[in-house]
Design an enzyme around this catalytic site. Structure first.
Site, short mmCIF file in Angstrom:
data_model
loop_
_atom_site.label_atom_id
_atom_site.label_comp_id
_atom_site.label_asym_id
_atom_site.label_seq_id
_atom_site.Cartn_x
_atom_site.Cartn_y
_atom_site.Cartn_z
N ASP A 1 54.53 97.21 -22.12
CA ASP A 1 54.42 96.13 -21.14
C ASP A 1 55.36 94.97 -21.45
O ASP A 1 55.65 94.15 -20.57
CB ASP A 1 52.98 95.61 -21.11
CG ASP A 1 51.98 96.73 -20.90
OD1 ASP A 1 51.50 96.90 -19.78
OD2 ASP A 1 51.68 97.44 -21.89
N ILE B 1 58.52 95.27 -22.78
CA ILE B 1 59.91 95.69 -22.94
C ILE B 1 60.87 94.86 -22.10
O ILE B 1 62.05 94.73 -22.39
CB ILE B 1 60.06 97.18 -22.57
CG1 ILE B 1 61.50 97.68 -22.79
CG2 ILE B 1 59.67 97.45 -21.13
CD1 ILE B 1 62.03 97.56 -24.18
N HIS C 1 48.56 95.85 -21.90
CA HIS C 1 48.71 96.69 -23.09
C HIS C 1 48.50 98.16 -22.76
O HIS C 1 48.20 98.96 -23.65
CB HIS C 1 47.71 96.26 -24.18
CG HIS C 1 47.91 94.87 -24.66
ND1 HIS C 1 47.43 93.77 -23.96
CD2 HIS C 1 48.55 94.37 -25.74
CE1 HIS C 1 47.77 92.66 -24.61
NE2 HIS C 1 48.45 93.00 -25.68
#
Length: 691
Positions: free
Chosen positions: A437, A439, A481
């Site tokens: 999440d 990146i 997450h």
């Protein structure tokens, strides 16, 4: 004695001044001939007019063992390190023999790997983004110093050149933060012409780069008059010597005039009203006057100027007549060749108990770090205190030292982009983004720097980089997450993407990724790390041998359908990866040898041969993914299969993925409703088996 004469007598020989004058004459003539031949110089370009003094000073002072990251206006710096105008013009005109990119990249976008000149890895023209790869170079040099890997007595430094307008970029701050935190040997040369295309400094910032750098504790700062070559040379020489000796970062802020267009595509007459003021600070007449004050003959200087103009005309005519690239060359250098071409080692050694996937990764990294001093591992919380939030790096810092296994700040762009610089100086970084999440701040670097480096440098600078990304939903991880994002990453060409589903593949693919000279993203499903999710025991396998390795791009048949069912047309294929493998395995238990499961393992390169052969064998298939289904990689595979295998299909290709929602809900019942599972897979397979 004037101040200029006093400085010259102390630090600069007349030969250097004459060389600078000659190159200023050349850059001035280059600017002129480009303008006069706009029907030929049609590709967008910038020139160094107004910036020559500081650029020449910097270029003269770099050594062949140094590294540099020039920006798109630094043609004078390239001449100062020894490049011929003809070579620069080959890039200007996108010619075949352009030494940097073979006609693929803009003017003054160098990538250079010559023994006699500073090394210049590829960098994009996304202004400010070069600061992170450049700082990564300095970071790599510092690591090699700490581990006695530097050869000879040289003390290399890195020069990162920036326009002042880009210093407001967040990625510049990430780079400077790391430079002062780790005390890295880098000079940030900021050329401030008070313009960012058509926006002035007053519109863009409340402080210049010199003032901004005061916020980075430990950053030495220098101001210089960027239009006075003598002052520039003095200050740059002091800066280079200081960084070379003290191994700490320094920012030098050079105020310069802009005596040309922003680029040939954004011409000055559209927005400039400050020409007269800028021309007063032209570095060319200032250097000419200095030479005359020192007794140089005016006629001799005029001869040098005329010879420069004639030389530039000859160089330009030669470049214009140089051949264009062959069209087929456009396909070259997407990737550097990998040495890993076949599966080797023992996948399931006898007498070994199964291990969980997270341990397979841990053991693989441990073996790599033991064997390869050029390997590093870094990211958020992977250092000795925690060893990763999933314990995926536990004990590694203690075993291999904090210079090699260390925490970074929360700086995803730096984590990803620094690998460009690390690789350029001969290291092989393994880095981690803590959750898929998060990146996105690193995608800029992934797209612009990592993915294009090999291609645009014609193979001179592939980026050897392993980027590990924990991914996937399980157990109520919630919306920030639990994400799966491979379909957003796969359109980026020039990178490889891996997605293991079990411990053996985790180890074999991670080893292959490390030995691959290209950027490799590894998605590692958090729900498979410990096999805590019901029905994922198959992710545990005996630990393969230390030399076990799997070539990227080779899928695996996880489960074969019964031969009789295949002959009778009563079989179906599942094409999947990651958690999908386990949903399919559990669903297949109810279908009595009617299901064949393909684990792709690598999403780019993709084992299309295995996919197509499997589809042709069964005539019916489900493409299964955890991602939201619409516009996904799974749908792309289904479309490709439908086109390629149409005559072999007995039923439409089905795709099953998560519900098309913006995020994974935290409530476990909501999460389960959104995601695929074995029961949902079974329903689709039963539907397909009716055909």
């Amino acid at each position: 004695m004037t101040k200029a004469k006093r400085a010259i007598s102390l630090t600069i020989t007349k030969d250097i001044l004459l060389q600078a004058y000659q190159l200023m004459c050349q850059t001035k003539a280059m600017n002129k001939i480009y303008e006069e031949n706009r029907q030929i110089t049609t590709y967008v370009h910038s020139t160094s007019r107004g910036h020559e003094a500081i650029q020449l000073a910097a270029g003269f002072l770099l050594e062949p063992f140094d590294y540099a990251a020039p920006y798109y206006r630094d043609e004078a710096m390239l001449l100062a390190i020894g490049m011929r105008p003809y070579e620069l013009m080959l890039q200007l005109l996108a010619k075949k023999d352009d030494p940097f990119s073979g006609g693929r990249s803009y003017y003054s976008h160098p990538s250079l790997k010559r023994d006699t000149m500073p090394k210049i890895p590829h960098q994009s023209s996304a202004t400010g983004m070069q600061a992170i790869p450049a700082t990564g170079m300095a970071h790599g040099i510092k690591y090699k110093e700490q581990t006695t890997q530097l050869k000879g007595g040289d003390m290399p430094i890195v020069l990162c050149s920036l326009g002042d307008g880009c210093v407001t970029e967040g990625e510049v701050s990430e780079a400077m933060q790391m430079a002062v935190l780790k005390e890295l040997p880098i000079i940030y040369l900021v050329q401030d012409n008070d313009w960012g295309i058509s926006a002035t400094g007053a519109e863009m910032r409340t402080m210049d780069a010199y003032e901004f750098a005061a916020g980075f504790k430990g950053m030495k700062r220098v101001k210089t008059d960027g239009s006075d070559f003598v002052q520039c040379y003095e200050d740059m020489k002091d800066a280079v010597n200081w960084v070379r000796k003290n191994r700490k970062p320094l920012l030098i802020h050079a105020k310069v005039p802009l005596l040309g267009h922003h680029t040939s595509g954004v011409r000055s007459e559209w927005y400039r009203d400050d020409w007269a003021e800028n021309e007063k600070r032209d570095p060319f007449p200032r250097l000419l006057n200095t030479l005359m004050e020192l007794g140089e003959n005016k006629d001799t200087l005029e001869i040098i100027r005329k010879e420069a103009e004639e030389f530039i005309k000859e160089e330009f005519d030669k470049a214009v007549n140089a051949p264009d690239p062959e069209p087929q060359s456009v396909y070259e250098h997407e990737f550097a060749p990998t040495p890993i071409t076949e599966e080797k080692g023992v996948r399931e050694p006898s007498g070994k108990d199964p291990i969980v996937m997270v341990d397979a990764a841990l053991f693989a990294c441990d073996e790599i770090l033991k064997k390869h001093p050029e390997a590093l591992l870094y990211g958020q919380d992977v250092g000795g205190r925690l060893g990763g939030v999933f314990r995926e790096a536990a004990t590694l810092a203690q075993k291999h030292g904090e210079a090699r296994v260390f925490n970074t700040p929360i700086q995803e762009a730096y984590i990803v982009g620094s690998t460009v610089g690390m690789s350029a100086v001969g290291l092989k970084p393994i880095v981690e983004i803590q959750f898929a999440d998060y990146i996105w701040p690193g995608v800029n670097q992934l797209v612009e720097e990592l993915s294009k480096s090999c291609y645009l440098s014609m193979g001179k600078y592939p980026v050897a980089s392993v980027i590990r990304i924990p991914t996937g939903a399980y157990g109520g991880g919630g919306p920030y997450h639990s994400g799966t994002v491979e379909s957003s990453i796969l359109p980026i060409k020039g990178i490889k993407v891996v997605y293991p589903s079990n411990a053996a593949d985790m180890k074999g693919l991670l080893k292959a990724a490390f030995y691959d000279p290209n950027p490799v993203v590894i998605f590692e499903h958090k729900g498979l790390y410990w096999s805590k999710v019901p029905g994922t025991n198959a992710a545990k396998t005996p630990e393969p041998s230390e030399d076990y390795i799997i070539p990227l791009g080779k899928g695996r048949i996880v489960l074969e359908a019964g031969e009789d069912n295949v002959k009778n047309g009563d079989s179906v294929a599942v094409i999947t990866y990651g958690m999908g493998v386990h949903w399919a395995l559990n669903a297949a238990k109810n279908l009595n040898n009617k299901v064949e499961i393909i684990d792709l393992r690598t999403l780019n390169p993709l084992d299309e041969e295995l996919i197509y052969n499997t589809i042709k064998k069964h005539g019916k298939a489900l493409v299964l993914t955890e991602e939201t289904q619409r516009n996904s990689f799974a749908e792309a595979i289904a479309g490709r299969v439908s086109e390629t295998c149409f005559q072999f299909l007995d039923a439409p290709i089905k795709v099953l993925g998560a519900a098309n929602l913006p995020a994974v809900a935290m409530n476990k019942r909501l999460e389960a409703e959104m995601l695929p599972n074995a029961e949902k897979v079974l329903n689709v397979l039963n539907e397909l088996l009716k055909y």
